[in-house]
Enzyme design. Structure first.
Site, PDB file in Angstrom:
ATOM      1  CD  GLU A   1     -38.674  14.419 -21.947  1.00  0.00           C
ATOM      2  OE1 GLU A   1     -39.980  14.581 -20.978  1.00  0.00           O
ATOM      3  OE2 GLU A   1     -38.061  15.292 -22.879  1.00  0.00           O
TER       4      GLU A   1
ATOM      5  CE  LYS B   1     -36.901  21.781 -15.283  1.00  0.00           C
ATOM      6  NZ  LYS B   1     -35.371  20.916 -16.320  1.00  0.00           N
TER       7      LYS B   1
END
Length: 189
Positions: A72, A37
């Site tokens: 991802e 993040k």
């Protein structure tokens, strides 16, 4: 080094015909060691899968988390549509919570497309009716093939992907979704 790419009418990937992906042999960093993040300079974990994808002749590589769930791709967030028409995306535990990803989730809600965020297996993506990636430069890019397996019935962009692409393309015209950039004037002395 900074990179400039023209974006008007030119995305990074083929958003009509779609792209192919492979599964990377490198696992996504655990948030306990290198939090995804946070934008940081430790990108070797994303560079190695991109090299693997380039050598395989595909656009990108799907990265799994340490437990083997889809996280991802090396450069984008990823979504799938299952055989019941539910839009799914991996949870933010091991991926960057992208702006385009968040926008797609907002659009899905507006368009009454059933959706969920959670831990998803690679097998779910292999058997999905539709798969697409999201990113600033690529916008919404259909995925037509993963690890040599055709996605959906015929490996073409699916109807939910197309519906979301059309809604996403209209966002700059909507109130509150774009910011006009003021003209630049050189200061004179």
């Amino acid at each position: 080094l900074p990179e400039w790419k023209p974006v008007e009418g030119a995305t990074t990937y083929d958003n009509q015909s779609g792209v192919s992906l492979i599964t990377a042999s490198t696992r996504r960093n655990s948030p306990s060691t290198c939090d995804s993040k946070i934008h940081h300079n430790n990108m070797i974990n994303n560079i190695l899968p991109k090299i693997q994808a380039n050598l395989a002749g595909v656009a990108d590589a799907i990265m799994l988390d340490l437990d083997g769930f889809v996280s991802e791709t090396n450069a984008t967030n990823i979504f799938m549509v299952d055989d019941e028409g539910i839009l799914k995306t991996p949870s933010e535990d091991h991926c960057l919570p992208g702006i385009t990803r968040a926008t797609v989730l907002k659009l899905a809600k507006e368009l009454n497309i059933p959706h969920m965020v959670g831990r998803l297996s690679l097998a779910e993506f292999h058997s999905a009716e539709e798969v697409f990636t999201t990113g600033t430069m690529g916008e919404l890019t259909p995925v037509t093939n993963i690890d040599g397996r055709t996605i959906g019935f015929d490996g073409t962009r699916g109807p939910i992907t197309e519906q979301l692409q059309n809604a996403y393309r209209q966002l700059p015209e909507r109130e509150g979704w774009s910011t006009e950039i003021p003209p630049f004037h050189m200061a004179t002395n």
